[in-house]
Write a protein that holds these residues in place. Structure first.
Motif, PDB file in Angstrom:
ATOM      1  N   MET A   1     -16.812 -19.441 -22.559  1.00  0.00           N
ATOM      2  CA  MET A   1     -16.293 -18.805 -21.105  1.00  0.00           C
ATOM      3  C   MET A   1     -16.147 -20.003 -20.044  1.00  0.00           C
ATOM      4  O   MET A   1     -15.299 -19.573 -19.795  1.00  0.00           O
ATOM      5  CB  MET A   1     -18.318 -17.695 -20.444  1.00  0.00           C
ATOM      6  N   LEU A   2     -17.016 -20.957 -20.151  1.00  0.00           N
ATOM      7  CA  LEU A   2     -17.231 -21.909 -19.133  1.00  0.00           C
ATOM      8  C   LEU A   2     -15.279 -22.328 -19.102  1.00  0.00           C
ATOM      9  O   LEU A   2     -14.657 -22.652 -18.391  1.00  0.00           O
ATOM     10  CB  LEU A   2     -17.742 -22.657 -19.303  1.00  0.00           C
ATOM     11  N   LYS A   3     -15.386 -22.741 -21.099  1.00  0.00           N
ATOM     12  CA  LYS A   3     -14.191 -23.292 -21.353  1.00  0.00           C
ATOM     13  C   LYS A   3     -12.537 -22.329 -21.133  1.00  0.00           C
ATOM     14  O   LYS A   3     -11.893 -23.255 -20.209  1.00  0.00           O
ATOM     15  CB  LYS A   3     -14.049 -24.140 -22.656  1.00  0.00           C
ATOM     16  N   GLU A   4     -12.605 -21.123 -21.055  1.00  0.00           N
ATOM     17  CA  GLU A   4     -11.332 -20.544 -20.861  1.00  0.00           C
ATOM     18  C   GLU A   4     -11.248 -20.038 -18.903  1.00  0.00           C
ATOM     19  O   GLU A   4     -10.070 -20.819 -18.799  1.00  0.00           O
ATOM     20  CB  GLU A   4     -11.806 -18.868 -20.893  1.00  0.00           C
ATOM     21  N   ASN A   5     -12.430 -20.585 -17.950  1.00  0.00           N
ATOM     22  CA  ASN A   5     -12.298 -20.627 -16.904  1.00  0.00           C
ATOM     23  C   ASN A   5     -11.851 -21.847 -16.550  1.00  0.00           C
ATOM     24  O   ASN A   5     -10.577 -21.689 -15.591  1.00  0.00           O
ATOM     25  CB  ASN A   5     -13.872 -20.832 -16.102  1.00  0.00           C
ATOM     26  N   ILE A   6     -12.087 -23.195 -17.382  1.00  0.00           N
ATOM     27  CA  ILE A   6     -11.291 -24.422 -17.293  1.00  0.00           C
ATOM     28  C   ILE A   6      -9.836 -24.528 -17.518  1.00  0.00           C
ATOM     29  O   ILE A   6      -8.449 -24.457 -16.814  1.00  0.00           O
ATOM     30  CB  ILE A   6     -11.483 -25.646 -17.944  1.00  0.00           C
ATOM     31  N   ASP A   7      -8.959 -23.450 -17.997  1.00  0.00           N
ATOM     32  CA  ASP A   7      -8.358 -23.313 -18.660  1.00  0.00           C
ATOM     33  C   ASP A   7      -7.239 -22.500 -17.774  1.00  0.00           C
ATOM     34  O   ASP A   7      -5.472 -21.352 -17.694  1.00  0.00           O
ATOM     35  CB  ASP A   7      -7.926 -22.937 -20.478  1.00  0.00           C
ATOM     36  N   ASN A   8      -8.023 -21.425 -17.388  1.00  0.00           N
ATOM     37  CA  ASN A   8      -7.150 -20.460 -15.933  1.00  0.00           C
ATOM     38  C   ASN A   8      -6.912 -21.270 -15.055  1.00  0.00           C
ATOM     39  O   ASN A   8      -7.257 -22.213 -14.439  1.00  0.00           O
ATOM     40  CB  ASN A   8      -8.357 -19.836 -15.865  1.00  0.00           C
ATOM     41  N   THR A   9      -5.399 -21.326 -15.037  1.00  0.00           N
ATOM     42  CA  THR A   9      -4.421 -21.694 -13.945  1.00  0.00           C
ATOM     43  C   THR A   9      -4.399 -20.930 -12.709  1.00  0.00           C
ATOM     44  O   THR A   9      -3.888 -21.439 -11.354  1.00  0.00           O
ATOM     45  CB  THR A   9      -3.377 -22.302 -14.949  1.00  0.00           C
ATOM     46  N   ILE A  10      -3.499 -19.476 -13.485  1.00  0.00           N
ATOM     47  CA  ILE A  10      -3.290 -18.415 -12.232  1.00  0.00           C
ATOM     48  C   ILE A  10      -4.323 -17.332 -12.436  1.00  0.00           C
ATOM     49  O   ILE A  10      -4.456 -17.001 -13.785  1.00  0.00           O
ATOM     50  CB  ILE A  10      -1.693 -17.786 -11.994  1.00  0.00           C
ATOM     51  N   THR A  11      -4.684 -16.636 -11.374  1.00  0.00           N
ATOM     52  CA  THR A  11      -5.738 -15.601 -12.286  1.00  0.00           C
ATOM     53  C   THR A  11      -5.371 -14.878 -11.156  1.00  0.00           C
ATOM     54  O   THR A  11      -5.256 -15.317  -9.488  1.00  0.00           O
ATOM     55  CB  THR A  11      -7.194 -15.868 -11.836  1.00  0.00           C
ATOM     56  N   ALA A  12      -5.193 -13.048 -10.858  1.00  0.00           N
ATOM     57  CA  ALA A  12      -5.204 -12.174 -10.187  1.00  0.00           C
ATOM     58  C   ALA A  12      -6.305 -11.041 -10.404  1.00  0.00           C
ATOM     59  O   ALA A  12      -5.890 -10.969 -11.242  1.00  0.00           O
ATOM     60  CB  ALA A  12      -3.590 -12.076  -9.655  1.00  0.00           C
TER      61      ALA A  12
ATOM     62  N   ASN B   1      -8.875 -21.921  -9.964  1.00  0.00           N
ATOM     63  CA  ASN B   1      -9.892 -21.009  -9.399  1.00  0.00           C
ATOM     64  C   ASN B   1     -10.360 -21.311  -8.143  1.00  0.00           C
ATOM     65  O   ASN B   1     -11.699 -21.130  -7.901  1.00  0.00           O
ATOM     66  CB  ASN B   1     -10.911 -21.641 -10.675  1.00  0.00           C
ATOM     67  N   LYS B   2      -9.222 -21.522  -7.343  1.00  0.00           N
ATOM     68  CA  LYS B   2      -9.678 -21.480  -6.284  1.00  0.00           C
ATOM     69  C   LYS B   2      -9.139 -20.543  -5.294  1.00  0.00           C
ATOM     70  O   LYS B   2      -7.824 -20.507  -5.688  1.00  0.00           O
ATOM     71  CB  LYS B   2      -9.251 -22.909  -5.260  1.00  0.00           C
ATOM     72  N   ALA B   3      -9.068 -20.239  -4.313  1.00  0.00           N
ATOM     73  CA  ALA B   3      -8.160 -18.459  -3.595  1.00  0.00           C
ATOM     74  C   ALA B   3      -7.366 -19.461  -2.726  1.00  0.00           C
ATOM     75  O   ALA B   3      -7.225 -20.315  -2.228  1.00  0.00           O
ATOM     76  CB  ALA B   3      -9.411 -18.431  -2.521  1.00  0.00           C
ATOM     77  N   ILE B   4      -5.692 -19.053  -3.102  1.00  0.00           N
ATOM     78  CA  ILE B   4      -5.151 -19.362  -2.588  1.00  0.00           C
ATOM     79  C   ILE B   4      -4.433 -19.287  -1.605  1.00  0.00           C
ATOM     80  O   ILE B   4      -4.037 -21.176  -0.772  1.00  0.00           O
ATOM     81  CB  ILE B   4      -3.802 -18.419  -3.159  1.00  0.00           C
ATOM     82  N   GLU B   5      -5.535 -19.045  -0.547  1.00  0.00           N
ATOM     83  CA  GLU B   5      -5.345 -19.371   0.711  1.00  0.00           C
ATOM     84  C   GLU B   5      -6.344 -20.058   1.820  1.00  0.00           C
ATOM     85  O   GLU B   5      -5.918 -20.373   2.552  1.00  0.00           O
ATOM     86  CB  GLU B   5      -5.570 -17.672   1.614  1.00  0.00           C
TER      87      GLU B   5
END
Lengths: 263, 341
Positions: free
Chosen positions: A1-12, A74-78
């Motif tokens: 789960m954690l690894k997947e989070n690190i790999d996430n570049t864009i999440t909507a 993993n950080k809010a774009i705004e």
């Protein structure tokens, strides 16, 4: 789960996109849910006017989102300031470039701005990145040409080189193959696919070349008037999602050739 | 600073050219003074001739300094506007700043007749003050409106509107003015580089330096604007802030020059183009110093021509810049065929 989070570049998550001005909000699309991971080559497809550009502009922080969340790394774009953002996402736009004396080298060098000092001096690393980007895109021989001497195909490659030189984990391209002949189209697709695999970048493009998107994309974001699907090309195909792309009697999707046919 | 190195020769040539033109400018005037005597006045301060000494130090040198400051400030303002608006037709006057200054002068001259304090107000300072207030008011309006506008091109239109509004208002004022007042206003609008004391020049120079230096920090955003605002933003540039600073600096410089020398056409439009034609670069790190030097050179040349060597007449500087400059630019454009930002 954690690894997947690190790999996430864009999440909507539950994202609503559209245009706002002082009084009006024009909503283009609601409840979008998708994500992109490192090294993925993603093609965004959909008919004209369905909101592809609006989505890409929202993801590249040109337009503010209306509701929901977009996370970049993993950080809010705004919450990401423009400077930091320029180290995360680079873009290739459909905007016409203003007339100038810029050479190919200078144009690609502008991609280094997030890394250069206050007076825009190019360091050794900067120069290496520029030359490297020109090599990858096979445009090094054009380096001293004025950008207005280039053909559409060459200019597109140089603009991609600029975004490579910017050295960001995510590159977003709005219809990079729009004005190109078939050879340059396939070259561009291959180049982008290669970039995603070799340098582990997340590459998102919008395109109308559906058969090549099916052939080469790791994931397709399919936008229709009513829905948004995100899946591998094969899964979309077996669920007959491509039939929903154009709700018209004029064309039908042929699963054998991955092409649309006149019915 | 490797990129500057490759342009080193060019800057040496430009600086030498600047010095030659400056020498020529000091040599010509209604009174003939041999060049060697000028050199000795400049460097040894020896009293070759009391009158010549006075002409050089009290008249020609202040005039040359005014030309250098004014020419370079207008040229740089033109460069900033052309890049901001991505429009080769943009010049420092496009924001309507000088129209504001003209309006200030027109109001001043008309006030003199109403208030009855003739003579008291017609000092150098009252003109400088009236022009400054006029351009400052327009500048505040432009900056306030600009911060509420998303589209940069709208600012261009608004600037033009200010310009025509001010000209129309001046026309109304002129309609109610006496012939004498009209003549005074027209004399101001011819532009003039002379008649400034060293105290005035000190203030002029100080404001000039304080306004020019911050442009160094705008070189990077200016370069990225060559790709358009969306790309610039994607490179980390804050468009609204950059736009604000560019407008502020241009307004201050244009207002300053107009206050001290009246409206001077052409320099702001032509010098950036001429510089880009010759240098074939769009990099503002090179363009900025080159445009500064070229602006000074162009106004010095214009002033030298305006002196009409060996005659007692002095032509209006505002006319000279265009009469001799416009054909040169037309010729260059036809020869090189293409004009770019």
């Amino acid at each position: 789960m954690l690894k997947e989070n690190i790999d996430n570049t864009i999440t909507a998550d539950n994202l609503t996109i559209g245009y706002t001005d002082k009084k009006n909000v024009k909503i283009v699309k609601t409840t979008l849910n998708f994500k992109a991971v490192k090294g993925e080559f993603i093609c965004l497809i959909g008919k004209n006017g369905v909101g592809k550009s609006t989505l890409l502009k929202t993801l590249s922080k040109v337009l503010p989102k209306i509701e929901g969340t977009v996370l970049i790394h993993n950080k809010a774009i705004e919450l990401i300031d423009q400077k930091t953002f320029s180290n995360l996402v680079s873009v290739v736009l459909t905007d016409q470039l203003p007339e100038s004396n810029l050479t190919v080298f200078e144009l690609v060098a502008l991609g280094r701005q997030p890394h250069t000092n206050w007076i825009d001096k190019l360091s050794k690393t900067d120069k290496y990145s520029i030359i490297n980007a020109l090599r990858i895109t096979n445009t090094i021989h054009l380096k001293n040409n004025n950008i207005f001497e280039l053909s559409d195909g060459q200019l597109q490659k140089v603009l991609i080189a600029r975004s490579i030189a910017q050295d960001t984990p995510i590159i977003i391209l709005d219809e990079p193959t729009a004005h190109l002949d078939i050879q340059h189209k396939i070259e561009t697709f291959q180049l982008l696919k290669r970039l995603s695999k070799e340098v582990n970048k997340t590459i998102v493009i919008s395109t109308h070349e559906i058969h090549w998107a099916i052939e080469m994309a790791d994931r397709i974001w399919l936008m229709t008037d009513s829905d948004f699907y995100t899946d591998t090309p094969n899964n979309l195909k077996s669920n007959n999602r491509f039939d929903e792309l154009f709700k018209s009697d004029l064309v039908t999707f042929d699963a054998k050739t991955n092409q649309f046919k006149i019915s | 600073m490797n990129i500057l190195n490759s342009y080193k020769t060019l800057f040496v040539i430009l600086s030498l050219l600047f010095l030659v033109i400056l020498g020529l400018n000091l040599s010509f005037g209604s009174v003939h003074i041999p060049f060697l005597d000028i050199v000795s006045i400049l460097f040894k301060n020896s009293n070759t001739n009391e009158n010549w000494h006075l002409i050089i130090t009290e008249y020609r040198i202040p005039k040359a300094i005014t030309a250098i400051l004014g020419g370079s400030a207008l040229a740089v303002s033109g460069l900033l506007m052309q890049t901001l608006f991505r429009n080769p037709l943009a010049d420092p006057y496009i924001l309507g700043i000088s129209s504001g200054a003209s309006l200030g002068i027109a109001v001043l001259i008309l006030l003199i007749s109403f208030g009855g304090f003739t003579g008291l107000l017609i000092s150098n300072w009252s003109f400088v003050l009236a022009a400054s207030v006029g351009s400052f008011v327009v500048m505040l309006l432009i900056l306030t409106l600009a911060s509420n506008l998303k589209n940069t091109m709208s600012i261009l239109i608004i600037g033009l509107m200010f310009g025509s509004f001010a000209s129309a208002f001046i026309n109304v004022l002129a309609y109610f003015s006496s012939a004498e007042q009209l003549q005074q206003y027209i004399a101001w609008s011819f532009g003039s580089l002379g008649n400034h004391s060293y105290t005035e020049l000190l203030i002029y120079g100080a404001v000039y330096v304080i306004t020019i230096i911050p442009i160094l920090w705008l070189i990077k955003p200016l370069n990225s604007l060559l790709l358009g605002e969306n790309y610039a933003q994607s490179l980390g540039v804050n468009i609204k802030k950059t736009r604000f600073y560019l407008l502020l600096i241009t307004s201050l410089l244009t207002g300053l020059v107009t206050a001290f020398s009246g409206p001077i056409a052409f320099v702001g439009l032509a010098v950036p183009h001429l510089t880009k034609l010759f240098l074939k670069t769009s990099n503002h790190l090179i363009l900025l110093p080159a445009v500064l030097i070229n602006g000074a050179i162009l106004l010095l040349i214009s002033d030298t021509i305006a002196q009409l060597p060996h005659s007692e007449f002095t032509l209006p500087i505002n006319a000279i810049t265009s009469i001799f400059g416009a054909p040169v630019v037309i010729w260059l454009i036809i020869r090189r065929k293409k004009i770019r930002l």
